[in-house]
Design a protein around this motif. Structure first.
Motif, PDB file in Angstrom:
ATOM      1  N   LEU A   1      38.291 -70.700  15.948  1.00 16.73           N
ATOM      2  CA  LEU A   1      38.817 -70.115  16.836  1.00 16.73           C
ATOM      3  C   LEU A   1      37.641 -69.207  17.594  1.00 16.73           C
ATOM      4  CD1 LEU A   1      42.088 -68.344  15.882  1.00 16.73           C
ATOM      5  CD2 LEU A   1      41.796 -70.035  17.486  1.00 16.73           C
ATOM      6  N   ALA A   2      36.550 -68.914  17.084  1.00 19.40           N
ATOM      7  CA  ALA A   2      35.444 -68.161  17.585  1.00 19.40           C
ATOM      8  C   ALA A   2      34.858 -69.299  18.250  1.00 19.40           C
ATOM      9  CB  ALA A   2      34.722 -67.336  16.534  1.00 19.40           C
ATOM     10  N   VAL A   3      34.573 -70.498  17.617  1.00 17.46           N
ATOM     11  CA  VAL A   3      33.758 -71.415  18.286  1.00 17.46           C
ATOM     12  C   VAL A   3      34.327 -72.216  19.280  1.00 17.46           C
ATOM     13  CG1 VAL A   3      32.068 -73.418  17.753  1.00 17.46           C
ATOM     14  CG2 VAL A   3      32.054 -71.679  16.255  1.00 17.46           C
ATOM     15  N   GLY A   4      35.484 -72.465  19.320  1.00 18.17           N
ATOM     16  CA  GLY A   4      36.022 -73.282  20.437  1.00 18.17           C
ATOM     17  C   GLY A   4      36.849 -74.316  19.560  1.00 18.17           C
ATOM     18  N   PRO A   5      38.313 -74.232  19.174  1.00 22.78           N
ATOM     19  CA  PRO A   5      39.011 -75.257  18.329  1.00 22.78           C
ATOM     20  C   PRO A   5      39.321 -76.602  19.230  1.00 22.78           C
ATOM     21  CG  PRO A   5      40.362 -73.487  18.997  1.00 22.78           C
ATOM     22  CD  PRO A   5      38.964 -73.067  19.417  1.00 22.78           C
TER      23      PRO A   5
ATOM     24  N   PHE B   1      34.067 -78.746   9.427  1.00 21.70           N
ATOM     25  CA  PHE B   1      33.932 -78.203  10.711  1.00 21.70           C
ATOM     26  C   PHE B   1      34.259 -78.949  12.028  1.00 21.70           C
ATOM     27  CE2 PHE B   1      31.416 -76.954  14.516  1.00 21.70           C
ATOM     28  CZ  PHE B   1      31.304 -75.598  14.515  1.00 21.70           C
ATOM     29  N   GLU B   2      34.031 -80.466  11.836  1.00 20.88           N
ATOM     30  CA  GLU B   2      34.250 -81.356  12.855  1.00 20.88           C
ATOM     31  C   GLU B   2      35.923 -81.599  12.983  1.00 20.88           C
ATOM     32  OE1 GLU B   2      31.938 -84.621  11.490  1.00 20.88           O
ATOM     33  OE2 GLU B   2      30.155 -84.298  13.095  1.00 20.88           O
ATOM     34  N   SER B   3      36.568 -81.387  11.888  1.00 21.50           N
ATOM     35  CA  SER B   3      37.954 -81.473  12.003  1.00 21.50           C
ATOM     36  C   SER B   3      38.646 -80.510  12.745  1.00 21.50           C
ATOM     37  CB  SER B   3      38.601 -81.618  10.333  1.00 21.50           C
ATOM     38  OG  SER B   3      38.357 -80.222   9.846  1.00 21.50           O
ATOM     39  N   SER B   4      38.281 -79.429  13.047  1.00 16.94           N
ATOM     40  CA  SER B   4      38.841 -78.549  13.586  1.00 16.94           C
ATOM     41  C   SER B   4      38.244 -78.089  14.978  1.00 16.94           C
ATOM     42  CB  SER B   4      38.802 -77.261  12.747  1.00 16.94           C
ATOM     43  OG  SER B   4      37.694 -76.839  12.417  1.00 16.94           O
ATOM     44  N   VAL B   5      36.848 -78.251  15.343  1.00 16.20           N
ATOM     45  CA  VAL B   5      36.259 -77.912  16.436  1.00 16.20           C
ATOM     46  C   VAL B   5      36.144 -79.168  17.529  1.00 16.20           C
ATOM     47  CG1 VAL B   5      33.915 -77.005  17.446  1.00 16.20           C
ATOM     48  CG2 VAL B   5      34.922 -76.234  15.438  1.00 16.20           C
ATOM     49  N   ILE B   6      36.011 -78.845  18.716  1.00 10.16           N
ATOM     50  CA  ILE B   6      35.786 -80.129  19.777  1.00 10.16           C
ATOM     51  C   ILE B   6      34.694 -81.064  19.561  1.00 10.16           C
ATOM     52  CG2 ILE B   6      35.685 -80.642  22.090  1.00 10.16           C
ATOM     53  CD1 ILE B   6      36.872 -77.746  22.750  1.00 10.16           C
ATOM     54  N   SER B   7      33.497 -80.530  19.336  1.00 12.92           N
ATOM     55  CA  SER B   7      32.561 -81.332  18.847  1.00 12.92           C
ATOM     56  C   SER B   7      31.392 -80.433  18.547  1.00 12.92           C
ATOM     57  CB  SER B   7      32.102 -82.161  20.118  1.00 12.92           C
ATOM     58  OG  SER B   7      30.797 -82.777  20.205  1.00 12.92           O
TER      59      SER B   7
ATOM     60  N   ASP C   1      44.324 -79.881  19.458  1.00 14.05           N
ATOM     61  CA  ASP C   1      45.476 -80.009  18.629  1.00 14.05           C
ATOM     62  C   ASP C   1      45.535 -79.091  17.446  1.00 14.05           C
ATOM     63  OD1 ASP C   1      43.034 -81.450  17.680  1.00 14.05           O
ATOM     64  OD2 ASP C   1      44.125 -82.962  16.773  1.00 14.05           O
ATOM     65  N   PHE C   2      44.296 -78.573  17.211  1.00 16.90           N
ATOM     66  CA  PHE C   2      43.971 -77.383  16.295  1.00 16.90           C
ATOM     67  C   PHE C   2      44.277 -76.050  16.560  1.00 16.90           C
ATOM     68  CE2 PHE C   2      41.524 -74.806  13.255  1.00 16.90           C
ATOM     69  CZ  PHE C   2      42.166 -75.217  11.882  1.00 16.90           C
ATOM     70  N   ALA C   3      44.211 -75.672  18.010  1.00 12.59           N
ATOM     71  CA  ALA C   3      44.171 -74.364  18.201  1.00 12.59           C
ATOM     72  C   ALA C   3      45.300 -73.582  17.909  1.00 12.59           C
ATOM     73  CB  ALA C   3      44.078 -74.295  20.080  1.00 12.59           C
ATOM     74  N   ASP C   4      46.586 -74.076  18.212  1.00 12.74           N
ATOM     75  CA  ASP C   4      47.704 -73.391  18.119  1.00 12.74           C
ATOM     76  C   ASP C   4      47.858 -73.018  16.476  1.00 12.74           C
ATOM     77  OD1 ASP C   4      48.479 -73.243  20.593  1.00 12.74           O
ATOM     78  OD2 ASP C   4      49.799 -75.230  20.448  1.00 12.74           O
TER      79      ASP C   4
END
Length: 322
Positions: free
Chosen positions: A196-200, A138-144, A203-206
Motif C-alpha cells: 500500500l505504501a509503494v503502490g499495489p 514483492f512482485e506479486s502485490s506491486v504493479i511493477s 487486483d491486490f489493492a482492495d
C-alpha cells in the motif's frame, strides 16, 4: 552483539574506536547484509543497529553517524535481488542507484533492488529503518518493480506512516516474546502495508487495504490500550487521535473483532488487577489502591465488574494470604 529471540543487536559503543570500522565491515557488512561501509573521515564512527529476520521478511532499525553504505562489485555477485524499502526517520540522506539520485527528507522512503548497484549516504547523524523482502513476494502485490525503484514515497502517505509504527511495534513484541502464529500474521501485515505504501496492483489493492490497514490499526490500537490502560483519561477519542483515525472508525474496528473499545479496555484493567491480586508480592497493596492503579476511578464499580468477570470478589481472589 546480542541476540534477543529473533532480534540481533549491534553497537559500536563497546568496541574500541580503532576497531569499529573493521568489526562492522566483517560482522555486519560482509556476513549479514553484503554491503560496504565508508564512514565520514572527520569524525568517529558510531552506530547502533537492530535486525530481525523472519520468513519472507527482514527488518533493520538503526542509528549512525555520517556514513556511506553501498552494495556493488563483489557483493552483487551473490545474486541476491531482494527488494528493500529504505525509510529515513531523521537526519539527511541521499540514495543513489541506476544512475539516479534521490534526497530523502525525514519521514520519506525509497525502494531499491538488491540486484542493482546502490548507495545509502547518511550525511548527518540520524535514524533509519529498512524492510527487505524477497522479490517474488514483492512482485506479486506491486504493479511493477521497475516502476517503483528509486521513486520517492512522501512522508504524508498514511500507509507509510503506519508501516513505520507497525515495524516499531513488531520489534518490541518480538523482544518481549511472541508466538509463531502471531508472528507469521504480522509478517503478512507488513507485506500488505508495504504494498500500500509503494503502490499495489489493482487486483491486490482492495485486499491489502482490508486485510492490511484494518488489521494493523486494530493491533496497534490494542497494543496502545494494553500499554496505557492504567491511565484513567484514556478514551476512544484520545486513542483515535494517536492513530490519526476517527473515533467512529476505531469503534468499528473493535466491533468487527467482536468487542467494543470500552469492553476491551475494561478487560485489560480487570486482567491486570487480577494478576496483582494473585501476586504474593503485592499483598501489601490495598485493594482500593490496586483498583485505582489499574485505571478504575470508582471502587464500587471495580468490585462489581471484577466479580462479574471472575465469579469472585477481589478479596476472595487473594484468598488465605490476607
Amino acid at each position: 552483539m546480542t541476540d534477543l529471540n529473533r532480534i540481533v543487536e549491534f553497537s559500536t559503543s563497546a568496541i574500541p574506536e580503532k576497531d569499529r570500522i573493521a568489526v562492522w565491515r566483517e560482522h555486519y557488512g560482509q556476513m549479514m547484509f553484503r554491503v560496504d561501509l565508508e564512514p565520514a573521515r572527520d569524525r568517529s564512527f558510531e552506530a547502533k543497529f537492530s535486525t530481525m529476520a523472519l520468513p519472507g521478511l527482514q527488518l533493520v532499525d538503526g542509528t549512525s553517524s555520517p556514513v556511506r553504505i553501498s552494495r556493488r562489485g563483489v557483493y552483487l555477485a551473490d545474486g541476491n535481488d531482494d527488494i528493500l524499502l529504505c525509510y529515513n526517520r531523521s537526519g539527511s540522506v541521499t540514495v543513489t542507484s541506476g544512475g539516479r539520485e534521490q534526497d530523502l527528507r525525514e519521514g520519506e522512503a525509497v525502494v531499491l533492488s538488491g540486484g542493482e548497484e546502490a548507495a545509502f549516504h547518511r550525511k548527518s547523524v540520524g535514524q533509519s529503518y529498512t524492510i527487505r523482502v524477497p522479490r517474488p513476494l514483492f512482485e506479486s502485490s506491486v504493479i511493477s518493480v521497475g516502476d517503483v525503484v528509486m521513486r520517492p514515497i512522501p512522508a504524508d502517505r498514511g500507509a507509510l506512516r503506519l508501516l513505520s509504527s507497525y515495524t516499531g511495534w513488531l520489534f518490541k513484541a518480538a523482544g518481549a516474546g511472541i508466538d509463531q502464529a502471531l508472528m507469521n500474521l504480522s509478517v503478512r501485515h507488513v507485506h500488505d502495508l508495504l504494498a500500500l505504501a509503494v503502490g499495489p496492483s489493482p487486483d491486490f489493492a482492495d485486499t491489502a487495504r482490508t486485510r492490511g490497514l484494518r488489521a494493523v490499526r486494530l493491533k496497534l490500537a490494542k497494543s496502545y490500550v494494553v500499554a496505557n490502560s492504567h491511565n484513567r483519561e484514556l478514551s476512544v477519542v484520545s486513542l483515535a487521535a494517536s492513530l490519526n483515525v476517527t473515533p467512529r472508525y476505531l469503534q468499528r474496528l473493535f466491533e468487527a473483532d467482536g468487542t467494543t473499545f470500552s469492553d476491551y479496555l475494561l478487560g485489560q484493567r480487570l486482567a491486570r488487577a487480577h494478576r496483582l491480586l494473585c501476586d504474593p508480592g503485592a499483598d501489601h497493596r490495598a485493594i482500593s489502591t490496586i483498583a485505582y492503579d489499574v485505571g478504575f476511578g470508582d471502587l464500587s464499580y471495580f468490585n462489581r465488574r471484577f466479580r462479574r468477570q471472575y465469579g469472585l470478589t477481589p478479596r476472595e481472589v487473594r484468598g488465605d494470604r490476607t
